[in-house]
Scaffold this active site. Structure first.
Site, PDB file in Angstrom:
ATOM      1  CG  HIS A  72      -2.079  -0.882   1.142  1.00  0.00           C
ATOM      2  ND1 HIS A  72      -3.134  -0.815   2.009  1.00  0.00           N
ATOM      3  CD2 HIS A  72      -2.372  -1.875   0.273  1.00  0.00           C
ATOM      4  CE1 HIS A  72      -4.037  -1.737   1.681  1.00  0.00           C
ATOM      5  NE2 HIS A  72      -3.579  -2.396   0.634  1.00  0.00           N
ATOM      6  CE1 TYR A 201      -4.530   3.995   9.209  1.00  0.00           C
ATOM      7  CE2 TYR A 201      -4.986   3.852  11.556  1.00  0.00           C
ATOM      8  CZ  TYR A 201      -4.246   3.461  10.454  1.00  0.00           C
ATOM      9  OH  TYR A 201      -3.236   2.546  10.591  1.00  0.00           O
ATOM     10  N   PRO A 293      -2.374   0.714  19.077  1.00  0.00           N
ATOM     11  CG  PRO A 293      -4.202  -0.697  18.737  1.00  0.00           C
ATOM     12  CD  PRO A 293      -3.489   0.069  19.795  1.00  0.00           C
ATOM     13  CE  LYS A 297       5.243   3.572  12.732  1.00  0.00           C
ATOM     14  NZ  LYS A 297       5.249   2.997  11.423  1.00  0.00           N
ATOM     15  CE1 TYR A 385      -0.490   4.004   9.500  1.00  0.00           C
ATOM     16  CE2 TYR A 385       0.532   2.827   7.682  1.00  0.00           C
ATOM     17  CZ  TYR A 385      -0.467   2.935   8.637  1.00  0.00           C
ATOM     18  OH  TYR A 385      -1.433   1.968   8.720  1.00  0.00           O
TER      19      TYR A 385
HETATM   20  P1  FAD Z   1       4.574 -11.087  21.251  1.00  0.00           P
HETATM   21  O1  FAD Z   1       4.078 -11.141  19.869  1.00  0.00           O
HETATM   22  O2  FAD Z   1       3.588 -10.859  22.344  1.00  0.00           O
HETATM   23  O3  FAD Z   1       5.353 -12.437  21.509  1.00  0.00           O
HETATM   24  C1  FAD Z   1       5.753 -12.863  22.790  1.00  0.00           C
HETATM   25  C2  FAD Z   1       5.757 -14.376  22.815  1.00  0.00           C
HETATM   26  O4  FAD Z   1       6.256 -14.803  24.072  1.00  0.00           O
HETATM   27  C3  FAD Z   1       4.387 -14.970  22.661  1.00  0.00           C
HETATM   28  O5  FAD Z   1       4.373 -15.946  21.660  1.00  0.00           O
HETATM   29  C4  FAD Z   1       4.068 -15.554  24.039  1.00  0.00           C
HETATM   30  O6  FAD Z   1       3.247 -16.703  23.953  1.00  0.00           O
HETATM   31  C5  FAD Z   1       5.450 -15.876  24.533  1.00  0.00           C
HETATM   32  N1  FAD Z   1       5.591 -15.912  25.999  1.00  0.00           N
HETATM   33  C6  FAD Z   1       4.966 -15.153  26.919  1.00  0.00           C
HETATM   34  N2  FAD Z   1       5.354 -15.491  28.160  1.00  0.00           N
HETATM   35  C7  FAD Z   1       6.250 -16.503  28.015  1.00  0.00           C
HETATM   36  C8  FAD Z   1       6.999 -17.278  28.934  1.00  0.00           C
HETATM   37  N3  FAD Z   1       6.893 -17.092  30.258  1.00  0.00           N
HETATM   38  N4  FAD Z   1       7.810 -18.231  28.448  1.00  0.00           N
HETATM   39  C9  FAD Z   1       7.929 -18.444  27.113  1.00  0.00           C
HETATM   40  N5  FAD Z   1       7.219 -17.727  26.205  1.00  0.00           N
HETATM   41  C10 FAD Z   1       6.409 -16.772  26.649  1.00  0.00           C
HETATM   42  N6  FAD Z   1       1.719  -3.963  15.545  1.00  0.00           N
HETATM   43  C11 FAD Z   1       2.069  -3.504  14.305  1.00  0.00           C
HETATM   44  O7  FAD Z   1       3.269  -3.322  14.064  1.00  0.00           O
HETATM   45  N7  FAD Z   1       1.166  -3.245  13.323  1.00  0.00           N
HETATM   46  C12 FAD Z   1      -0.160  -3.443  13.535  1.00  0.00           C
HETATM   47  O8  FAD Z   1      -0.950  -3.251  12.607  1.00  0.00           O
HETATM   48  C13 FAD Z   1      -0.583  -3.888  14.822  1.00  0.00           C
HETATM   49  N8  FAD Z   1      -1.882  -4.119  15.096  1.00  0.00           N
HETATM   50  C14 FAD Z   1      -2.241  -4.706  16.273  1.00  0.00           C
HETATM   51  C15 FAD Z   1      -3.563  -4.980  16.471  1.00  0.00           C
HETATM   52  C16 FAD Z   1      -3.955  -5.604  17.633  1.00  0.00           C
HETATM   53  C17 FAD Z   1      -5.420  -5.898  17.830  1.00  0.00           C
HETATM   54  C18 FAD Z   1      -2.990  -5.963  18.635  1.00  0.00           C
HETATM   55  C19 FAD Z   1      -3.392  -6.681  19.900  1.00  0.00           C
HETATM   56  C20 FAD Z   1      -1.666  -5.671  18.442  1.00  0.00           C
HETATM   57  C21 FAD Z   1      -1.271  -5.035  17.263  1.00  0.00           C
HETATM   58  N9  FAD Z   1       0.057  -4.741  17.035  1.00  0.00           N
HETATM   59  C22 FAD Z   1       0.415  -4.184  15.816  1.00  0.00           C
HETATM   60  C23 FAD Z   1       1.076  -5.014  18.044  1.00  0.00           C
HETATM   61  C24 FAD Z   1       1.850  -6.295  17.778  1.00  0.00           C
HETATM   62  O9  FAD Z   1       0.979  -7.381  17.616  1.00  0.00           O
HETATM   63  C25 FAD Z   1       2.843  -6.544  18.921  1.00  0.00           C
HETATM   64  O10 FAD Z   1       3.543  -5.345  19.184  1.00  0.00           O
HETATM   65  C26 FAD Z   1       3.842  -7.656  18.595  1.00  0.00           C
HETATM   66  O11 FAD Z   1       3.223  -8.901  18.649  1.00  0.00           O
HETATM   67  C27 FAD Z   1       5.038  -7.633  19.547  1.00  0.00           C
HETATM   68  O12 FAD Z   1       5.894  -8.705  19.269  1.00  0.00           O
HETATM   69  P2  FAD Z   1       6.752  -9.386  20.412  1.00  0.00           P
HETATM   70  O13 FAD Z   1       7.507 -10.471  19.746  1.00  0.00           O
HETATM   71  O14 FAD Z   1       7.470  -8.360  21.161  1.00  0.00           O
HETATM   72  O15 FAD Z   1       5.688  -9.971  21.443  1.00  0.00           O
HETATM   73  C1  PHB Z   2      -4.621  -4.263  11.206  1.00  0.00           C
HETATM   74  O1  PHB Z   2      -4.754  -4.505   9.990  1.00  0.00           O
HETATM   75  O2  PHB Z   2      -4.813  -5.122  12.069  1.00  0.00           O
HETATM   76  C2  PHB Z   2      -4.232  -2.909  11.636  1.00  0.00           C
HETATM   77  C3  PHB Z   2      -3.973  -1.946  10.677  1.00  0.00           C
HETATM   78  C4  PHB Z   2      -3.603  -0.671  11.079  1.00  0.00           C
HETATM   79  C5  PHB Z   2      -3.511  -0.370  12.418  1.00  0.00           C
HETATM   80  C6  PHB Z   2      -3.759  -1.334  13.369  1.00  0.00           C
HETATM   81  C7  PHB Z   2      -4.126  -2.609  12.986  1.00  0.00           C
HETATM   82  O3  PHB Z   2      -3.178   0.892  12.783  1.00  0.00           O
END
Ligand code: FAD
Ligand code: PHB
Length: 391
Positions: A72, A201, A293, A297, A385
């Protein structure tokens, strides 16, 4: 058991770090609390910055993303019944974002790691860390009821916001910074073609709404709700009706409706701990910081952290120098705070704040008007962005 880097968590941070280390010939073991199927089906983020896309390609992990993802080059901001496109490509010298689900990234990273003989221990229970400020930090866990011990040179705490790593650092070392927002997002995944080919948005007086997508046939939609909204009060029809009101245009607009495949409520917070390291343990991704969100990011910031961390480990194993590792937190936090600012700003620009009066509403509309009509305003949004450059 022994390894160079013990990685706790197989989210985007942990898995991307494992691949970066594997590329540099540094040993690591990944421990994940959940089952493989669980992490491969967990619906979360959907927007990858250009830098994240480039990194996945560099690591040879981008094949499916390049085929199935949607590039996009702009988004729409919609308010007062009119849409305004922010043209990323024009404003950032050709950059864009990739729409590709986080759980698809996870599938690709898990498959590639297992295929090349890399280890991921799924369903690791009772994970605990010790000796963080010693020469041999240790991870204890149990697998199939049997206690195990993994001795490491370093530990990467990639276990997300609710993980154990951050809380294992002695009290008083970390300083937390936090803002909790007085609303959440009710999100659905729907078997319905997106009504526009780019994300929308919307700032509406009933509250924020976002139209995103996962494929040309699957929409991902969000609406601002109460932080503890009861999903039982939201039958599918009510969600669609509310979304239609918030996306309404002066000259008509309607979403395509379809079966709701998944529904959930997400809270919204900004959170950072400083520093992001203690002794031989480094926090990366959501274990160190959370963004609301609205700026898309979280995943991208997690990947940016582990790029810095991997460079630090590479320097250490090549020369035993710890210059980069010593500056890990300082280097990451510069980006983290810029991303925090952007995510907070997008959130304040687009949501309805119940505490706001008429003045604030007018000010918010003026800011949206500025951001969508001044080239400087649009560029500020666009360059953040698509992702700020890596240091
Ligand atoms: P996580 O993905 O949370 O991974 C952590 C892992 O550690 C998990 O698999 C968990 O099971 C594991 N874990 C936890 N505790 C333990 C333990 N004690 N022992 C072993 N393993 C453990 N971000 C974007 O960049 N763009 C987006 O569009 C966006 N949209 C989002 C929409 C929603 C609805 C949500 C909820 C989040 C969104 N995010 C977005 C945020 C993004 O999903 C997170 O920031 C991202 O997953 C962070 O990655 P991470 O690897 O740090 O943590
Ligand atoms: C998504 O597609 O899940 C999404 C897109 C943009 C955002 C957050 C989530 O800012």
């Amino acid at each position: 058991m022994k390894t160079e880097v013990g990685i706790i968590g197989a989210g985007p941070a942990g898995l991307a770090l494992a691949h970066l280390l594997q590329r540099d010939g540094i040993g690591c073991v990944v421990l994940e609390a959940q089952a493989r199927q669980h992490i491969e089906e967990r619906v979360r983020a959907g927007v990858l910055e250009q830098g994240t896309v480039d990194l996945l390609n560099e690591l040879g992990l981008g094949e499916r993303m390049m085929k199935q993802g949607l590039m996009h080059y702009g988004v729409e901001l919609r308010f007062l019944g009119r849409g305004h496109r922010i043209d990323f490509a024009d404003l950032t010298g050709g950059k864009g974002v990739m729409i590709y689900a986080q759980h698809e990234v996870i599938k690709d990273l898990v498959a590639a790691r297992l295929k090349t003989g890399g280890e991921i221990i799924f369903e690791a229970k009772d994970v605990a860390v010790s000796g963080l400020d010693s020469e041999i930090p240790t991870i204890r866990f149990s697998q199939n009821g049997i206690g195990e011990e993994l001795q490491c040179d370093f530990i990467a705490g990639c276990d997300g916001f609710h993980g154990i790593c951050r809380d294992s650092i002695p009290a008083g070392v970390l300083k937390p910074y936090e803002r909790v927002y007085p609303f959440g997002w009710l999100g659905i995944l729907a078997q319905a073609p997106p009504a526009s080919h780019e994300l929308i948005y919307a700032n509406h007086e009933r509250g924020f709404a976002l139209m995103s997508m996962r494929s040309p046939k699957i929409s991902r939609l969000y609406l601002q709700c109460k932080p503890e909204e009861d999903l039982n009060e939201w039958a599918d029809e009510r969600i669609w009706d509310e979304l239609d009101q918030r996306f309404a245009m002066r000259d008509g607009f309607s979403l395509m409706r379809g079966a709701v495949l998944q529904k959930g409520v997400t809270g919204m917070r900004s959170f950072v701990v400083e520093p992001m390291q203690f002794g031989r343990m480094f926090l990366a991704g959501d274990s160190a910081h959370i963004v609301p969100p609205t700026g898309a990011k979280g995943l991208n910031l997690a990947v940016a952290d582990v790029r810095v961390l991997a460079a630090g480990f590479k320097e250490f194993y090549a020369s035993r120098k710890r210059d980069l590792l010593g500056r890990y937190s300082e280097i990451c936090l510069r980006r983290v705070w810029k991303v925090q600012r952007f995510s907070w700003w997008m959130t304040s620009l687009l949501h309805k704040f119940e505490s706001d009066g008429e003045f604030d509403r007018r000010r918010q509309m003026a800011e949206l008007d500025y951001v969508t009509s001044s080239r400087a305003g649009m560029t500020t949004l666009a360059e953040n962005y698509v992702g700020l450059p890596m240091e």
